[in-house]
Motif scaffolding. Structure first.
Motif, PDB file in Angstrom:
ATOM      1  N   ASP A   1      47.280  28.972  40.276  1.00 46.93           N
ATOM      2  CA  ASP A   1      46.571  28.718  41.528  1.00 46.93           C
ATOM      3  C   ASP A   1      46.563  29.922  42.470  1.00 46.93           C
ATOM      4  O   ASP A   1      45.663  30.061  43.291  1.00 46.93           O
ATOM      5  CB  ASP A   1      47.195  27.521  42.248  1.00 46.93           C
ATOM      6  N   HIS A   2      47.585  30.769  42.354  1.00 49.88           N
ATOM      7  CA  HIS A   2      47.709  31.934  43.232  1.00 49.88           C
ATOM      8  C   HIS A   2      48.106  33.160  42.411  1.00 49.88           C
ATOM      9  O   HIS A   2      49.236  33.615  42.476  1.00 49.88           O
ATOM     10  CB  HIS A   2      48.744  31.670  44.333  1.00 49.88           C
ATOM     11  N   PRO A   3      47.157  33.693  41.628  1.00 52.70           N
ATOM     12  CA  PRO A   3      47.494  34.860  40.803  1.00 52.70           C
ATOM     13  C   PRO A   3      47.745  36.100  41.654  1.00 52.70           C
ATOM     14  O   PRO A   3      47.214  36.236  42.755  1.00 52.70           O
ATOM     15  CB  PRO A   3      46.255  35.043  39.918  1.00 52.70           C
TER      16      PRO A   3
ATOM     17  N   ILE B   1      41.403  38.866  35.294  1.00 48.63           N
ATOM     18  CA  ILE B   1      40.576  37.674  35.067  1.00 48.63           C
ATOM     19  C   ILE B   1      39.121  37.993  35.408  1.00 48.63           C
ATOM     20  O   ILE B   1      38.216  37.713  34.624  1.00 48.63           O
ATOM     21  CB  ILE B   1      41.090  36.488  35.905  1.00 48.63           C
ATOM     22  N   ARG B   2      38.893  38.591  36.569  1.00 50.81           N
ATOM     23  CA  ARG B   2      37.522  38.894  37.012  1.00 50.81           C
ATOM     24  C   ARG B   2      36.805  39.860  36.070  1.00 50.81           C
ATOM     25  O   ARG B   2      35.598  39.743  35.870  1.00 50.81           O
ATOM     26  CB  ARG B   2      37.526  39.454  38.426  1.00 50.81           C
ATOM     27  N   GLU B   3      37.535  40.808  35.508  1.00 51.42           N
ATOM     28  CA  GLU B   3      36.931  41.789  34.600  1.00 51.42           C
ATOM     29  C   GLU B   3      36.924  41.316  33.150  1.00 51.42           C
ATOM     30  O   GLU B   3      36.461  42.029  32.274  1.00 51.42           O
ATOM     31  CB  GLU B   3      37.652  43.133  34.706  1.00 51.42           C
ATOM     32  N   GLN B   4      37.454  40.105  32.914  1.00 53.04           N
ATOM     33  CA  GLN B   4      37.554  39.565  31.552  1.00 53.04           C
ATOM     34  C   GLN B   4      38.184  40.603  30.625  1.00 53.04           C
ATOM     35  O   GLN B   4      37.666  40.902  29.545  1.00 53.04           O
ATOM     36  CB  GLN B   4      36.192  39.110  31.057  1.00 53.04           C
ATOM     37  N   ALA B   5      39.318  41.129  31.069  1.00 53.78           N
ATOM     38  CA  ALA B   5      39.965  42.255  30.394  1.00 53.78           C
ATOM     39  C   ALA B   5      40.936  41.801  29.308  1.00 53.78           C
ATOM     40  O   ALA B   5      42.094  42.197  29.290  1.00 53.78           O
ATOM     41  CB  ALA B   5      40.681  43.122  31.420  1.00 53.78           C
ATOM     42  N   ALA B   6      40.441  40.967  28.431  1.00 54.65           N
ATOM     43  CA  ALA B   6      41.273  40.550  27.294  1.00 54.65           C
ATOM     44  C   ALA B   6      40.381  40.106  26.154  1.00 54.65           C
ATOM     45  O   ALA B   6      39.294  39.587  26.372  1.00 54.65           O
ATOM     46  CB  ALA B   6      42.192  39.405  27.690  1.00 54.65           C
ATOM     47  N   GLN B   7      40.853  40.339  24.967  1.00 52.13           N
ATOM     48  CA  GLN B   7      40.210  39.749  23.803  1.00 52.13           C
ATOM     49  C   GLN B   7      41.235  38.834  23.150  1.00 52.13           C
ATOM     50  O   GLN B   7      41.307  37.665  23.466  1.00 52.13           O
ATOM     51  CB  GLN B   7      39.655  40.821  22.883  1.00 52.13           C
ATOM     52  N   CYS B   8      42.107  39.374  22.313  1.00 50.33           N
ATOM     53  CA  CYS B   8      43.123  38.502  21.718  1.00 50.33           C
ATOM     54  C   CYS B   8      44.222  38.185  22.722  1.00 50.33           C
ATOM     55  O   CYS B   8      44.869  37.156  22.638  1.00 50.33           O
ATOM     56  CB  CYS B   8      43.706  39.120  20.445  1.00 50.33           C
ATOM     57  N   GLY B   9      44.455  39.066  23.692  1.00 54.68           N
ATOM     58  CA  GLY B   9      45.426  38.827  24.746  1.00 54.68           C
ATOM     59  C   GLY B   9      46.839  39.280  24.450  1.00 54.68           C
ATOM     60  O   GLY B   9      47.704  39.205  25.312  1.00 54.68           O
ATOM     61  N   TYR B  10      47.106  39.770  23.245  1.00 58.04           N
ATOM     62  CA  TYR B  10      48.484  40.126  22.901  1.00 58.04           C
ATOM     63  C   TYR B  10      49.000  41.287  23.746  1.00 58.04           C
ATOM     64  O   TYR B  10      50.144  41.291  24.163  1.00 58.04           O
ATOM     65  CB  TYR B  10      48.607  40.441  21.408  1.00 58.04           C
ATOM     66  N   CYS B  11      48.160  42.252  24.039  1.00 58.50           N
ATOM     67  CA  CYS B  11      48.578  43.421  24.828  1.00 58.50           C
ATOM     68  C   CYS B  11      48.587  43.142  26.316  1.00 58.50           C
ATOM     69  O   CYS B  11      49.112  43.938  27.101  1.00 58.50           O
ATOM     70  CB  CYS B  11      47.662  44.608  24.554  1.00 58.50           C
ATOM     71  N   LEU B  12      48.005  42.030  26.727  1.00 58.40           N
ATOM     72  CA  LEU B  12      47.735  41.779  28.134  1.00 58.40           C
ATOM     73  C   LEU B  12      48.972  41.846  29.016  1.00 58.40           C
ATOM     74  O   LEU B  12      48.929  42.417  30.108  1.00 58.40           O
ATOM     75  CB  LEU B  12      47.058  40.420  28.286  1.00 58.40           C
ATOM     76  N   ASN B  13      50.086  41.269  28.574  1.00 60.09           N
ATOM     77  CA  ASN B  13      51.317  41.339  29.352  1.00 60.09           C
ATOM     78  C   ASN B  13      51.654  42.787  29.690  1.00 60.09           C
ATOM     79  O   ASN B  13      51.902  43.120  30.846  1.00 60.09           O
ATOM     80  CB  ASN B  13      52.470  40.694  28.590  1.00 60.09           C
ATOM     81  N   GLY B  14      51.660  43.643  28.698  1.00 61.43           N
ATOM     82  CA  GLY B  14      52.011  45.040  28.921  1.00 61.43           C
ATOM     83  C   GLY B  14      51.018  45.753  29.812  1.00 61.43           C
ATOM     84  O   GLY B  14      51.406  46.554  30.674  1.00 61.43           O
TER      85      GLY B  14
ATOM     86  N   ARG C   1      38.819  48.967  34.068  1.00 63.18           N
ATOM     87  CA  ARG C   1      38.066  48.420  35.208  1.00 63.18           C
ATOM     88  C   ARG C   1      38.923  47.428  35.987  1.00 63.18           C
ATOM     89  O   ARG C   1      38.894  47.408  37.218  1.00 63.18           O
ATOM     90  CB  ARG C   1      36.771  47.747  34.753  1.00 63.18           C
ATOM     91  N   ALA C   2      39.713  46.610  35.286  1.00 59.26           N
ATOM     92  CA  ALA C   2      40.594  45.646  35.956  1.00 59.26           C
ATOM     93  C   ALA C   2      41.659  46.370  36.774  1.00 59.26           C
ATOM     94  O   ALA C   2      41.942  45.994  37.922  1.00 59.26           O
ATOM     95  CB  ALA C   2      41.246  44.727  34.933  1.00 59.26           C
ATOM     96  N   ALA C   3      42.230  47.412  36.214  1.00 65.61           N
ATOM     97  CA  ALA C   3      43.245  48.189  36.941  1.00 65.61           C
ATOM     98  C   ALA C   3      42.623  48.836  38.176  1.00 65.61           C
ATOM     99  O   ALA C   3      43.228  48.832  39.258  1.00 65.61           O
ATOM    100  CB  ALA C   3      43.864  49.240  36.032  1.00 65.61           C
ATOM    101  N   MET C   4      41.427  49.367  38.035  1.00 64.64           N
ATOM    102  CA  MET C   4      40.748  49.985  39.171  1.00 64.64           C
ATOM    103  C   MET C   4      40.379  48.926  40.225  1.00 64.64           C
ATOM    104  O   MET C   4      40.475  49.186  41.430  1.00 64.64           O
ATOM    105  CB  MET C   4      39.502  50.747  38.716  1.00 64.64           C
TER     106      MET C   4
END
Length: 160
Positions: free
Chosen positions: A84-86, A94-107, A146-149
């Motif tokens: 609810d409060h990312p 989330i806004r940049e849809q910066a994931a595919q499989c998502g495994y690297c996403l945490n890092g 793009r998400a980081a920026m």
């Protein structure tokens, strides 16, 4: 012989861990504290899927013994924000849809958060440098940058 009790502060809460001092932080986070943000990838500290923040710096939890984390502030993906409060970094991904499989996403998210703590308004070159040791096999690098920026305020949403 029983293992010593080691106190770790994770996501703002103190936990008493009964494990060998040389146990990798990743195993305690996942197995004892049931925090699944950090992932097991290579087990060598090279891929970045296990990244957490220790005292605000990105660290590879698969190669850090818990004895080295006493009196430190450990932050995992779960401690950043909620559904609810990312956190602004999570929201940008989330806004940049910066994931595919998502495994690297945490890092990627945790490395971005660490970068923004030390450099609130990084250049794209600084973002690329901060993320260069986090591996993504899906090829979502453009969206991740793009998400980081966006998280850094470097991307302004277009007005309708």
């Amino acid at each position: 012989m029983t293992e010593p009790i080691i106190r770790l502060k994770v996501n703002g809460r103190t936990h008493e861990i009964n494990a060998a001092p040389d146990t990798a932080l990743l195993y305690v986070l996942r197995n004892d504290l049931e925090l699944n943000g950090p992932k097991f990838g290579c087990g060598l500290g090279e891929c970045g899927t296990c990244t957490v923040l220790i005292d605000g710096a990105a660290a590879r939890s698969c190669v850090i013994p818990i004895s080295g984390c006493v009196d430190c502030e450990i932050l995992t993906l779960e401690g950043l924000g909620s559904r609810d409060h990312p956190d602004p970094v999570q929201d940008a991904f989330i806004r940049e849809q910066a994931a595919q499989c998502g495994y690297c996403l945490n890092g990627m998210i945790m490395a971005t958060k660490a970068l923004l703590i030390r450099t609130p308004h990084p250049s794209e070159a600084e973002v690329l440098e901060a993320l260069r040791y986090n591996l993504c096999r899906c090829g979502a690098h453009i969206e991740i940058v793009r998400a980081a920026m966006r998280a850094a305020g470097g991307i302004i949403e277009e007005q309708d």
